[in-house]
Design a protein around this motif. Structure first.
Motif, PDB file in Angstrom:
ATOM      1  N   LYS A 531       0.055  -5.109  -1.263  1.00 54.27           N
ATOM      2  CA  LYS A 531       0.231  -3.958  -2.147  1.00 54.27           C
ATOM      3  C   LYS A 531      -0.495  -2.723  -1.642  1.00 54.27           C
ATOM      4  CE  LYS A 531      -3.641  -5.202  -5.201  1.00 54.27           C
ATOM      5  NZ  LYS A 531      -4.039  -5.476  -6.601  1.00 54.27           N
ATOM      6  N   TYR A 532      -1.374  -2.870  -0.648  1.00 47.12           N
ATOM      7  CA  TYR A 532      -2.117  -1.738  -0.109  1.00 47.12           C
ATOM      8  C   TYR A 532      -1.539  -1.231   1.208  1.00 47.12           C
ATOM      9  CZ  TYR A 532      -5.787  -2.648  -3.564  1.00 47.12           C
ATOM     10  OH  TYR A 532      -6.481  -2.803  -4.732  1.00 47.12           O
ATOM     11  N   ASP A 533      -0.355  -1.681   1.579  1.00 45.93           N
ATOM     12  CA  ASP A 533       0.279  -1.180   2.798  1.00 45.93           C
ATOM     13  C   ASP A 533       0.616   0.304   2.631  1.00 45.93           C
ATOM     14  OD1 ASP A 533       0.177  -3.388   4.386  1.00 45.93           O
ATOM     15  OD2 ASP A 533       2.045  -4.231   3.627  1.00 45.93           O
ATOM     16  N   GLY A 534       0.611   1.032   3.741  1.00 42.96           N
ATOM     17  CA  GLY A 534       0.907   2.456   3.716  1.00 42.96           C
ATOM     18  C   GLY A 534      -0.155   3.225   4.484  1.00 42.96           C
ATOM     19  N   THR A 535      -0.056   4.544   4.460  1.00 45.19           N
ATOM     20  CA  THR A 535      -1.010   5.407   5.155  1.00 45.19           C
ATOM     21  C   THR A 535      -1.395   6.557   4.240  1.00 45.19           C
ATOM     22  OG1 THR A 535       0.102   4.898   7.249  1.00 45.19           O
ATOM     23  CG2 THR A 535      -1.437   6.736   7.251  1.00 45.19           C
ATOM     24  N   LEU A 536      -2.669   6.887   4.225  1.00 43.93           N
ATOM     25  CA  LEU A 536      -3.176   7.983   3.413  1.00 43.93           C
ATOM     26  C   LEU A 536      -3.231   9.245   4.272  1.00 43.93           C
ATOM     27  CD1 LEU A 536      -4.256   8.416   0.507  1.00 43.93           C
ATOM     28  CD2 LEU A 536      -6.562   8.109   1.423  1.00 43.93           C
ATOM     29  N   VAL A 537      -2.482  10.268   3.888  1.00 43.35           N
ATOM     30  CA  VAL A 537      -2.389  11.494   4.682  1.00 43.35           C
ATOM     31  C   VAL A 537      -2.430  12.712   3.763  1.00 43.35           C
ATOM     32  CG1 VAL A 537      -1.038  10.414   6.530  1.00 43.35           C
ATOM     33  CG2 VAL A 537       0.141  11.488   4.604  1.00 43.35           C
ATOM     34  N   HIS A 538      -2.646  13.885   4.367  1.00 42.44           N
ATOM     35  CA  HIS A 538      -2.522  15.133   3.608  1.00 42.44           C
ATOM     36  C   HIS A 538      -1.060  15.330   3.207  1.00 42.44           C
ATOM     37  CE1 HIS A 538      -6.219  16.147   6.073  1.00 42.44           C
ATOM     38  NE2 HIS A 538      -6.631  16.260   4.827  1.00 42.44           N
ATOM     39  N   ARG A 539      -0.847  15.985   2.098  1.00 39.02           N
ATOM     40  CA  ARG A 539       0.521  16.180   1.615  1.00 39.02           C
ATOM     41  C   ARG A 539       1.373  16.945   2.627  1.00 39.02           C
ATOM     42  NH1 ARG A 539       2.710  15.525  -3.273  1.00 39.02           N
ATOM     43  NH2 ARG A 539       0.667  15.259  -4.259  1.00 39.02           N
TER      44      ARG A 539
END
Length: 547
Positions: A531-539
């Motif tokens: 459930k924590y898959d993904g990448t945190l990036v600036h909008r």
């Protein structure tokens, strides 16, 4: 400088989506480092050359536009009512910044925001193009402002903030050997609107023609144009380095007379050994320093007190509480830093108003808004002695929510309300939950359970010196491990990415909005919950990925 990138970006970049943000930031850092080195070598002509190159570079112009359209005022227009809400307008703005030989600044739009004491603070809102030009020239003088900064100045500086001021004051006042038991609380009267223009034009190391345009642009209020004969508008991108350059040097003057100073923007306190020293030596030195710049101390808001009486500064309350068991040297008790009572009362009132005024059918949106506010407030105050304040806030939120639920379900029993809206967690069975046992279940953030994490004082190194700024990268990674500003998924990704955006290479702890990209691999990475898959990036970086 990476010349291949420089020419490629100037000649081959066709639209906003093609911009290589990581390379832009690297190029800007190189240009700013060259300005810093030239300033250290006291070569004024070389400083001007590098400043001119920076303002002409594609990288700096692109980042200037990016900052304008990513800060909190991105949807607030100036007097021309123009906002850059499309990628075409943003990319076109980068081109407009290349030639500023005919540049004329527009008047700012004057607005007022509330401040303490039921008073209003004037803010100046420039047009979008003026904001971009000011940001561009801010890049050229900020390395110099950083180099000349007082050692204990923490306002408007990269990687530093109010927490550093609080930690420094605690370290000095709680030390049994410091012998600084008296405080001069200083307040400059109308700082931003009172700085002498002649002093700024003579002492600020930047293009004088452009600086004069900023200073003399005037402001519009109620459809009338008003001239600006002194000062500069608070709220413009270039005002932070101008403020620091105006007050840099005050700390050095006072430290030569054995006083300790910490400053955040135009607010500062001076620590001395006696009331007489602060009154007869420190205060006249401050008055002389400010008079040269067209400034003066506010007579009603400037005073001297002892640490036993306590004082408020930057939203914190500093006070030594009597404790015979902790008497040691000059220390007569326990010196504590807590959230000021005014800030606690104001925050509780804000939360109660939000809960009471919410009329939506679903409580999910209300819970989400409360979580954002609670996480942000906890993140700000968790580095000081805040447990009592956190418990107070928690009680007021719970009480306001319970009252709302009782009013909403007047014919239901307390047992029914408990089963529908509350659950047990960490021994507490009264944890509020919206959408209980549904796909949109959202638990109210429990501020009373937040762990206190002491803040480490930042290094005094220049953040623009590429040879010594590694300490700030490590501090950013450390901060990512304990962040509270986001959801559980975002907090997890923040820790995995060490607080850095993989697309542009910059810190995620900035004024820009951040989002989680919905990138779900076929197989989850080892050790990471699916459930924590993904990448945190600036909008902005996320919009580039989407095309």
């Amino acid at each position: 400088m990476n010349t291949d990138f420089y020419y490629a970006e100037n000649n081959m970049t066709k639209n906003w989506n093609e911009i290589n943000w990581k390379q832009c930031y690297e190029t800007l850092a190189e240009l700013q480092y060259k300005i810093l080195i030239a300033y250290r070598e006291k070569d004024k002509n070389l400083v001007k050359i590098h400043q001119h190159r920076l303002t002409r570079s594609f990288a700096a112009r692109a980042i200037a536009v990016r900052k304008v359209i990513s800060n909190k005022g991105k949807r607030t227009p100036g007097i021309d009512k123009v906002i850059w809400d499309s990628k075409e307008l943003r990319f076109r703005a980068i081109g407009k910044l290349k030639d500023l030989s005919q540049y004329k600044a527009s008047p700012v739009r004057r607005v007022y925001i509330p401040k303490a004491g039921n008073k209003l603070r004037p803010l100046g809102i420039p047009t979008m193009i003026d904001r971009a030009v000011q940001t561009l020239f801010m890049f050229t003088i900020d390395p110099i402002a950083e180099e000349t900064a007082c050692q204990r100045s923490y306002g408007y500086r990269l990687h530093r903030g109010v927490k550093d001021c609080a930690v420094y004051l605690w370290m000095v006042s709680a030390s049994p050997t410091a012998n600084r038991r008296y405080i001069l609380e200083a307040d400059i009267k109308g700082f931003f609107s009172s700085v002498c223009h002649n002093w700024l034009l003579e002492n600020i190391p930047m293009d004088k023609i452009i600086l004069k345009e900023f200073l003399k642009a005037g402001y519009m209020e109620e459809a009338f144009l008003h001239q600006t004969l002194e000062g500069f508008p608070q709220g413009s991108p270039i005002s932070p380095p101008l403020a620091n350059l105006t007050l840099n040097g005050l700390g050095k003057i006072l430290s030569e007379r054995d006083f300790l100073v910490t400053r955040y923007a135009d607010d500062f306190v001076v620590l001395g050994k006696s009331y007489e020293e602060l009154s007869e030596i420190a205060r006249p030195l401050i008055v002389e320093f400010l008079t040269e710049r067209g400034l003066e101390l506010h007579p009603e808001k400037t005073g001297i007190c002892s640490i036993e009486d306590g004082y408020d500064f930057l939203g914190y309350h500093f006070r030594e509480y009597p404790d015979k068991g902790r008497v040691k040297g000059n220390k007569l008790g326990a010196f504590l830093v807590t959230p000021s009572s005014e800030k606690v009362k104001a925050f509780c009132k804000e939360l109660r108003t939000l809960i009471k005024s919410y009329n939506g059918k679903s409580l999910y949106e209300l819970t989400r808004k409360l979580n954002m506010k609670l996480r942000g407030w906890a993140e700000h105050y968790r580095t000081v002695t805040s447990q009592k304040a956190f418990n107070t806030v928690s009680y007021h939120v719970w009480n306001a929510l319970w009252r709302k639920l009782v009013r909403r379900h007047r014919r239901r029993s307390k047992d029914w309300l408990f089963k529908k809206y509350f659950k047990r967690k960490k021994g507490n069975k009264w944890i509020f939950v919206s959408g209980k046992r549904s796909e949109k279940e959202l638990v109210l953030f429990q501020i009373s359970y937040v762990e206190i994490k002491r803040h480490l004082l930042r290094s005094s190194s220049n953040a623009y010196d590429v040879k010594t700024n590694e300490c700030f990268t490590k501090a950013n990674a450390t901060r990512s491990k304990t962040g509270l500003l986001h959801s559980n998924q975002a907090d997890y990704l923040m820790k995995v990415q060490h607080g850095t955006c993989p697309e542009c290479g910059q810190s995620l702890f900035c004024d820009e909005d951040i989002v989680v990209t919905k990138v779900i691999p076929k197989k989850s990475k080892q050790g990471r919950p699916r459930k924590y898959d993904g990448t945190l990036v600036h909008r902005i970086c996320a919009s580039k990925l989407k095309g």
